[in-house]
Design a protein around this motif. Structure first.
Motif, PDB file in Angstrom:
ATOM      1  N   UNK A   1       0.816  -1.214   0.000  1.00 51.20           N
ATOM      2  CA  UNK A   1       0.000   0.000   0.000  1.00 51.20           C
ATOM      3  C   UNK A   1       0.853   1.267   0.000  1.00 51.20           C
ATOM      4  N   UNK A   2       2.173   1.092  -0.030  1.00 46.14           N
ATOM      5  CA  UNK A   2       3.062   2.241  -0.055  1.00 46.14           C
ATOM      6  C   UNK A   2       3.296   2.876   1.299  1.00 46.14           C
ATOM      7  N   UNK A   3       2.972   2.154   2.383  1.00 46.25           N
ATOM      8  CA  UNK A   3       3.175   2.665   3.733  1.00 46.25           C
ATOM      9  C   UNK A   3       4.438   2.054   4.337  1.00 46.25           C
ATOM     10  N   UNK A   4       4.881   2.648   5.441  1.00 40.92           N
ATOM     11  CA  UNK A   4       6.109   2.179   6.074  1.00 40.92           C
ATOM     12  C   UNK A   4       5.812   1.255   7.249  1.00 40.92           C
TER      13      UNK A   4
ATOM     14  N   UNK B   1       4.386  16.535  17.149  1.00 41.08           N
ATOM     15  CA  UNK B   1       3.703  15.633  18.071  1.00 41.08           C
ATOM     16  C   UNK B   1       3.698  14.220  17.485  1.00 41.08           C
ATOM     17  N   UNK B   2       3.138  13.287  18.233  1.00 40.83           N
ATOM     18  CA  UNK B   2       2.995  11.925  17.717  1.00 40.83           C
ATOM     19  C   UNK B   2       2.085  11.892  16.497  1.00 40.83           C
ATOM     20  N   UNK B   3       1.244  12.898  16.361  1.00 43.35           N
ATOM     21  CA  UNK B   3       0.369  12.983  15.187  1.00 43.35           C
ATOM     22  C   UNK B   3       1.124  13.512  13.973  1.00 43.35           C
ATOM     23  N   UNK B   4       1.783  14.658  14.136  1.00 45.47           N
ATOM     24  CA  UNK B   4       2.357  15.328  12.976  1.00 45.47           C
ATOM     25  C   UNK B   4       3.770  14.882  12.628  1.00 45.47           C
ATOM     26  N   UNK B   5       4.555  14.473  13.646  1.00 46.80           N
ATOM     27  CA  UNK B   5       5.975  14.225  13.402  1.00 46.80           C
ATOM     28  C   UNK B   5       6.504  13.180  14.387  1.00 46.80           C
ATOM     29  N   UNK B   6       5.945  11.965  14.360  1.00 45.19           N
ATOM     30  CA  UNK B   6       6.342  10.959  15.360  1.00 45.19           C
ATOM     31  C   UNK B   6       7.809  10.577  15.340  1.00 45.19           C
ATOM     32  N   UNK B   7       8.451  10.609  14.168  1.00 45.06           N
ATOM     33  CA  UNK B   7       9.858  10.202  14.126  1.00 45.06           C
ATOM     34  C   UNK B   7      10.786  11.210  14.809  1.00 45.06           C
ATOM     35  N   UNK B   8      10.290  12.415  15.078  1.00 42.83           N
ATOM     36  CA  UNK B   8      11.109  13.409  15.782  1.00 42.83           C
ATOM     37  C   UNK B   8      11.611  12.852  17.104  1.00 42.83           C
TER      38      UNK B   8
ATOM     39  N   UNK C   1      15.211   8.240   8.039  1.00 41.49           N
ATOM     40  CA  UNK C   1      15.261   9.629   7.591  1.00 41.49           C
ATOM     41  C   UNK C   1      14.258   9.941   6.491  1.00 41.49           C
ATOM     42  N   UNK C   2      13.978   8.981   5.600  1.00 37.32           N
ATOM     43  CA  UNK C   2      13.020   9.256   4.536  1.00 37.32           C
ATOM     44  C   UNK C   2      11.621   9.465   5.120  1.00 37.32           C
ATOM     45  N   UNK C   3      11.260   8.652   6.115  1.00 37.42           N
ATOM     46  CA  UNK C   3       9.971   8.829   6.790  1.00 37.42           C
ATOM     47  C   UNK C   3       9.954  10.153   7.545  1.00 37.42           C
TER      48      UNK C   3
ATOM     49  N   UNK D   1       8.094  15.640   8.469  1.00 38.43           N
ATOM     50  CA  UNK D   1       8.547  17.010   8.715  1.00 38.43           C
ATOM     51  C   UNK D   1       7.847  17.994   7.787  1.00 38.43           C
ATOM     52  N   UNK D   2       7.653  17.597   6.537  1.00 35.33           N
ATOM     53  CA  UNK D   2       6.977  18.483   5.582  1.00 35.33           C
ATOM     54  C   UNK D   2       5.507  18.684   5.955  1.00 35.33           C
ATOM     55  N   UNK D   3       4.866  17.624   6.426  1.00 35.73           N
ATOM     56  CA  UNK D   3       3.469  17.745   6.851  1.00 35.73           C
ATOM     57  C   UNK D   3       3.369  18.666   8.060  1.00 35.73           C
ATOM     58  N   UNK D   4       4.269  18.488   9.028  1.00 33.95           N
ATOM     59  CA  UNK D   4       4.275  19.342  10.218  1.00 33.95           C
ATOM     60  C   UNK D   4       4.488  20.804   9.827  1.00 33.95           C
ATOM     61  N   UNK D   5       5.435  21.047   8.927  1.00 33.42           N
ATOM     62  CA  UNK D   5       5.724  22.410   8.485  1.00 33.42           C
ATOM     63  C   UNK D   5       4.535  23.020   7.743  1.00 33.42           C
TER      64      UNK D   5
END
Length: 335
Positions: free
Chosen positions: A29-32, A216-223, A231-233, A238-242
């Motif tokens: 499905x193209x998800x990680x 947050x865990x919603x916008x940028x969980x890998x932070x 890093x790709x995830x 990061x772009x969505x959060x921004x």
């Protein structure tokens, strides 16, 4: 004829066979498969996994239905099941992290859009919600052409204070957003208190919680995974959060500049800085300041946490403003 199916929990961290089935479905499905999840459920026809969904805390994610079964309403069944599990835990404010094509299904289940891109759709159900948060921000709006800083402040150091001071010198007003997420060594309550105490003498600064809508865990969980983050995830998140910051939050406070520090240590934070530069696209000025160095030693919260473990009072006094030093001294004496 409607297929006979069974909905059951999948223990992806314990059952290697089920994990392999789940991973294959997720990747098709193209998800990680690297997404953090607390609970996963699957729809099975016989022993074939045809649909799956997960949640982490109060976030629905990794929702996938095999193409040949997408007319069977399995996505709705997954969501209803996951919401039921969350409600039994007393959780009634829920987010979903899915594909834009699923918008109508989630809208029918009471979700409302937070943000949509070509590849990602964020929606939420329940209150307090984004509208509540934006309304709170609007009441804090002090002036035009304001600036923003987002920090974890784990803990609040002289480096954080330097960033705020520099922004305050060239801004009509500065909003310091403190991460609300409790995924750090210091609690949100402690971090917020240290930031407020540290900037209390700077008149044109307001301290604001991020709630669920910035880093947050919603916008940028890998932070929060830092060096362990794919890093790709991290770049996608990061772009969505921004984008959420640029389109929803900045306009409420008339923010035209965002200040960040250079990032010599964390690749994920540097990825975030690059994502902001790309997404803001001159609509918001991203101002990157050199990190504060004292006697040639770059100030960092990581070094402060290590100094706390080693009870290195000299470094703590060197790197912490007096307000943070006093706060931590009282806290650890109290404990």
């Amino acid at each position: 004829m409607f297929p006979l199916y069974e909905v059951r929990r999948i223990w992806i961290n314990q059952d290697k066979h089920m994990y392999a089935l789940w991973k294959d479905l997720i990747q098709k499905a193209g998800l990680s498969p690297d997404e953090e999840v607390d609970y996963t459920v699957g729809v099975f026809i016989g022993e074939k996994l045809v649909a799956t969904g997960s949640y982490q805390e109060n976030i629905l994610k990794c929702l996938v239905v095999c193409k040949e079964y997408q007319s069977e309403n399995f996505l709705t069944k997954l969501v209803v099941h996951l919401l039921g599990e969350l409600q039994m835990k007393g959780i009634t404010h829920t987010f979903v992290y899915t594909k834009p094509g699923n918008k109508a299904i989630f809208y029918s289940l009471g979700f409302r859009e937070i943000l949509s891109t070509e590849t990602v759709l964020f929606m939420e159900q329940g209150t307090p919600n984004l509208s509540s948060y934006l309304s709170m921000l609007s009441k804090l709006n002090h002036s035009e052409n304001a600036s923003a800083i987002v920090m974890n402040a784990n803990p609040f150091t002289k480096g954080h204070l330097f960033l705020v001071q520099q922004a305050a010198k060239v801004s009509s007003h500065v909003y310091v957003f403190v991460l609300s997420e409790n995924r750090s060594e210091f609690s949100f309550t402690d971090r917020l208190a240290m930031v407020k105490a540290g900037v209390s003498q700077i008149a044109n600064v307001t301290v604001v919680p991020t709630e669920n809508y910035i880093v947050s865990s919603l916008t940028f969980p890998t932070y929060f995974l830092k060096d362990q983050a794919p890093l790709e995830l991290a770049r996608i998140q990061a772009k969505v959060d921004a984008l959420l910051f640029k389109e929803k939050i900045a306009p409420r406070l008339s923010i035209t500049k965002r200040f960040v520090g250079e990032e010599p240590y964390s690749e994920v934070t540097e990825v975030y800085n690059q994502a902001m530069k790309e997404v803001f696209n001159n609509e918001i000025d991203l101002i990157v300041l050199p990190r504060l160095a004292i006697e040639g030693n770059i100030v960092s919260a990581t070094k402060v946490r290590e100094a706390l473990k080693q009870k290195n009072q000299a470094l703590l006094k060197q790197f912490l403003p007096e307000s943070s030093y006093d706060y931590l001294k009282k806290k650890f004496r109290g404990e």
